[in-house]
Design an enzyme around this catalytic site. Structure first.
Site, PDB file in Angstrom:
ATOM      1  N   HIS A   1      37.521 -84.095 -11.127  1.00 28.42           N
ATOM      2  CA  HIS A   1      37.991 -84.281  -9.746  1.00 28.42           C
ATOM      3  C   HIS A   1      38.308 -82.947  -9.058  1.00 28.42           C
ATOM      4  O   HIS A   1      39.376 -82.389  -9.283  1.00 28.42           O
ATOM      5  CB  HIS A   1      39.228 -85.182  -9.756  1.00 28.42           C
ATOM      6  CG  HIS A   1      38.908 -86.583 -10.146  1.00 28.42           C
ATOM      7  ND1 HIS A   1      38.521 -87.529  -9.236  1.00 28.42           N
ATOM      8  CD2 HIS A   1      38.849 -87.172 -11.358  1.00 28.42           C
ATOM      9  CE1 HIS A   1      38.259 -88.665  -9.859  1.00 28.42           C
ATOM     10  NE2 HIS A   1      38.447 -88.476 -11.154  1.00 28.42           N
TER      11      HIS A   1
ATOM     12  N   CYS B   1      32.894 -88.411 -10.566  1.00 30.67           N
ATOM     13  CA  CYS B   1      33.326 -89.357 -11.597  1.00 30.67           C
ATOM     14  C   CYS B   1      32.505 -90.648 -11.532  1.00 30.67           C
ATOM     15  O   CYS B   1      31.316 -90.643 -11.820  1.00 30.67           O
ATOM     16  CB  CYS B   1      34.830 -89.580 -11.449  1.00 30.67           C
ATOM     17  SG  CYS B   1      35.584 -90.366 -12.859  1.00 30.67           S
ATOM     18  N   TYR B   2      33.099 -91.750 -11.098  1.00 31.48           N
ATOM     19  CA  TYR B   2      32.348 -93.015 -10.951  1.00 31.48           C
ATOM     20  C   TYR B   2      31.101 -92.783 -10.096  1.00 31.48           C
ATOM     21  O   TYR B   2      30.023 -93.327 -10.385  1.00 31.48           O
ATOM     22  CB  TYR B   2      33.265 -94.046 -10.287  1.00 31.48           C
ATOM     23  CG  TYR B   2      32.673 -95.441 -10.137  1.00 31.48           C
ATOM     24  CD1 TYR B   2      32.816 -96.378 -11.159  1.00 31.48           C
ATOM     25  CD2 TYR B   2      32.007 -95.813  -8.974  1.00 31.48           C
ATOM     26  CE1 TYR B   2      32.289 -97.664 -11.018  1.00 31.48           C
ATOM     27  CE2 TYR B   2      31.484 -97.093  -8.828  1.00 31.48           C
ATOM     28  CZ  TYR B   2      31.636 -98.012  -9.847  1.00 31.48           C
ATOM     29  OH  TYR B   2      31.118 -99.274  -9.703  1.00 31.48           O
TER      30      TYR B   2
ATOM     31  N   LYS C   1      48.709 -87.160   8.730  1.00 27.77           N
ATOM     32  CA  LYS C   1      50.005 -86.723   9.268  1.00 27.77           C
ATOM     33  C   LYS C   1      50.063 -85.212   9.530  1.00 27.77           C
ATOM     34  O   LYS C   1      50.549 -84.791  10.574  1.00 27.77           O
ATOM     35  CB  LYS C   1      51.091 -87.100   8.256  1.00 27.77           C
ATOM     36  CG  LYS C   1      52.490 -87.024   8.791  1.00 27.77           C
ATOM     37  CD  LYS C   1      52.829 -88.289   9.525  1.00 27.77           C
ATOM     38  CE  LYS C   1      54.276 -88.412   9.855  1.00 27.77           C
ATOM     39  NZ  LYS C   1      54.561 -89.739  10.425  1.00 27.77           N
TER      40      LYS C   1
ATOM     41  N   GLY D   1      36.438 -94.205  -9.198  1.00 28.38           N
ATOM     42  CA  GLY D   1      36.868 -95.594  -9.085  1.00 28.38           C
ATOM     43  C   GLY D   1      37.310 -96.115 -10.440  1.00 28.38           C
ATOM     44  O   GLY D   1      36.979 -95.524 -11.467  1.00 28.38           O
TER      45      GLY D   1
ATOM     46  N   ASP E   1      54.605 -89.397  15.346  1.00 30.45           N
ATOM     47  CA  ASP E   1      53.355 -90.058  15.746  1.00 30.45           C
ATOM     48  C   ASP E   1      53.384 -90.522  17.201  1.00 30.45           C
ATOM     49  O   ASP E   1      52.468 -90.244  17.978  1.00 30.45           O
ATOM     50  CB  ASP E   1      53.062 -91.270  14.849  1.00 30.45           C
ATOM     51  CG  ASP E   1      53.114 -90.920  13.382  1.00 30.45           C
ATOM     52  OD1 ASP E   1      53.055 -89.718  13.069  1.00 30.45           O
ATOM     53  OD2 ASP E   1      53.233 -91.832  12.546  1.00 30.45           O
TER      54      ASP E   1
ATOM     55  N   GLU F   1      39.124 -82.520  -6.059  1.00 28.34           N
ATOM     56  CA  GLU F   1      40.135 -82.710  -5.011  1.00 28.34           C
ATOM     57  C   GLU F   1      41.560 -82.570  -5.543  1.00 28.34           C
ATOM     58  O   GLU F   1      42.503 -82.422  -4.764  1.00 28.34           O
ATOM     59  CB  GLU F   1      39.943 -84.090  -4.350  1.00 28.34           C
ATOM     60  CG  GLU F   1      40.222 -85.314  -5.226  1.00 28.34           C
ATOM     61  CD  GLU F   1      39.043 -85.733  -6.119  1.00 28.34           C
ATOM     62  OE1 GLU F   1      38.144 -84.901  -6.333  1.00 28.34           O
ATOM     63  OE2 GLU F   1      39.044 -86.871  -6.616  1.00 28.34           O
TER      64      GLU F   1
END
Ligand code: XMP
Length: 509
Positions: free
Chosen positions: A170, A82-83, A365, A55, A227, A172
């Site tokens: 991170h 992290c945060y 998606k 964050g 979609d 990710e």
């Protein structure tokens, strides 16, 4: 039926969605919760673990988002990123270092503990992605420091007994070596089954929709985009002819769009109403040049036409192809800024008093695309670029006329055809032509021309919040430009747009 779940608490990191996506790619169902989520909001027999995101704040600031202490008592493994790590350290009695500037970019960490659970199967030295101000100076009691860098003494820490972990970097982000393996190691600690996939999801949603709808009737706006198309096929499998799809031809669609959608859906026995409202839209847009005005007129007319159809079949349910990013954004979890009065023209007003059916609202998606393939949707539709609700009207700056729409449709069709032929359609996230309100001088044969200018734009993007221009080969650009100028009457010059987003947006209006 509930899937085993990892709760991701979002403290405002730009990477929260990415964490969720990575987990899904690994077969784990992750759901995002707001920073104020309490233990009871995320608890459940299906909860297997909690991830605390990064964050922008400092945990040392007054008013910085915090963690409900009861979450620590839920008994499931926790990973603070992290945060998130700093929150754990702060709340459990560790020490933090307040930084004056942010560290951003690649860093090399030393893994200092051979028994580390998170770093299992990795080398002792790893390149990771850092983006932080503060850091943990001293881990709380019970924690072993498992990695460090010269500037960050606690780059990772773990309390193996309590199954709580913290990392400063991170995992990710793809720049982090073995980021997926680290997440996988955490998922193993959580005893997650890793069985999340689109096929199984469809079966669950079919049952859920049948239970929700009963013998009721459902209406869905089918645009031919991925979609609404996947929603249509999924609902068709669930409730058959109780579903009516409405396709509204606004006259602002791509060349031969209605025919294309008709052909694509011909093999399925869907109940579809084809409504030609082109004249209505073009009349209402006559002499309108203001972009917001255009959007409002189109949105209003769409609702009007759609509502009329929905009433005529006495639909009790309104189906929508809402996806997970929309849910995250509209619930205020992600902090998106409103640039244009977007997005889904399908976002129909509450006065329609119909109950919503949104079978895709937990999907990203790429998962929707996989679901589409599993449902037998033609590849052509599955891999389609997104198309804005207001259609070509926002790609014709200035007044929209039937003639200008036709010119643009022809130019756009050539560009898309060339992109597909060269393999660049799939390599781009979105591509289209724009008819500029500028006339320039040219020469055709021996004659002077004074015609329109057309821009072609192709972008690559993960989530359409940011985008880069696609580096299309010169030969492809040359062929496209030559064909457009030769084949489309009304255009005598083509330019290629090389602006990224930001500062430009993807569309022109
Ligand atoms: P911008 O132009 O804001 O577009 O960078 C980001 C993405 O959103 C699409 N877009 C829309 N989609 N209704 C939609 O359904 C709209 O009014 C609308 N405006 C933009 C755009 O095509 C791009 O994919």
């Amino acid at each position: 039926m509930h899937h085993e779940r990892i709760a991701i608490l979002d403290f405002g990191s730009q990477y929260t969605r990415l964490i969720t996506r990575r987990l899904r790619e690994l077969g784990a169902f992750g759901l995002v919760y707001g920073p104020k989520a309490k233990a009871q909001d995320i608890a459940g027999t299906d909860l297997r673990g909690v991830i605390l995101s990064g964050g922008p704040n400092s945990v040392l600031e007054a008013g910085a988002p915090g963690l409900d202490p009861a979450i620590l008592e839920l008994g499931v493994p926790i990973l603070g990123i992290c945060y998130g790590q700093q929150l754990l350290a702060r709340d459990l009695g560790g020490q933090l270092h307040r930084a004056s500037k942010r560290e951003y970019g690649k860093a090399t960490i030393q893994v200092t503990d051979v028994d580390s659970v998170l770093f299992l199967g990795m080398e002792r030295e790893l390149v990771v992605w850092m983006s932080h101000g503060d850091h943990v100076e001293k881990a709380p009691e019970g924690y072993i420091v498992t990695a460090k860098t010269p500037g960050v003494p606690v780059a990772a820490m773990e309390d193996r007994a309590k199954r709580r972990f913290g990392i400063q970097f991170h995992p990710e982000v793809t720049h982090t070596a073995h980021g997926n393996l680290l997440l996988l190691n955490f998922l193993h600690v959580c005893s997650m089954k890793l069985d999340w996939n689109a096929g199984q999801f469809i079966e669950e949603k079919i049952k859920e929709t049948q239970a929700q709808v009963g013998t009721g009737t459902v209406v869905l706006g089918l645009s031919g985009g991925v979609d609404s198309s996947v929603t249509a096929l999924l609902l068709h499998r669930a409730i058959g002819r109780q579903l009516t799809c409405v396709f509204v031809d606004t006259g602002l669609m791509r060349k031969d769009e209605m025919r294309h959608v008709q052909e694509s859906f011909a093999p399925f026995d869907l109940n579809i109403r084809w409504v030609n409202a082109a004249a209505k839209f073009l009349d209402a847009l006559a002499n309108v040049t203001d972009p917001e005005q255009k959007r409002k007129i189109i949105g209003r007319l769409f609702v009007e036409v759609f509502e009329h159809e929905a009433k005529s079949i006495s639909a009790q349910f309104l189906a929508q192809g809402t996806l997970y990013p929309d849910v995250i954004e509209s619930s205020g979890i992600g902090g998106a800024v409103l640039v244009k009065s977007h997005h889904n023209v399908g976002g129909l007003p509450a006065r329609m008093k119909m109950k919503l059916v949104e079978p895709l609202r937990e999907l990203f998606k790429d998962e929707v695309r996989r679901a589409g393939l599993a449902l037998g949707l033609p590849e052509d539709i599955v891999w389609r670029h997104p198309f804005p609700g207001p259609g070509l009207a926002v790609r014709i700056p200035g007044p929209v006329t039937a003639e200008r729409v036709k010119i643009l449709q022809n130019a756009d069709a050539i560009f898309i055809e060339e992109l597909k032929a060269s393999g660049w359609y799939k390599l781009s996230s979105q591509a289209f032509a724009v008819l500029l309100p500028v006339q320039t001088v040219g020469i055709m044969g021996d004659e002077r021309t004074y015609e329109n200018m057309c821009a072609i734009r192709a972008v690559t993007s993960e989530d359409f919040m940011t985008a880069d221009w696609a580096r299309l080969p010169h030969e492809l650009l040359a062929k496209t430009a030559a064909r457009i100028v030769n084949e489309v009457k009304g255009i005598n010059r083509v330019v290629f747009d090389i602006t990224s987003k930001p500062p430009a947006t993807i569309e022109y209006e």
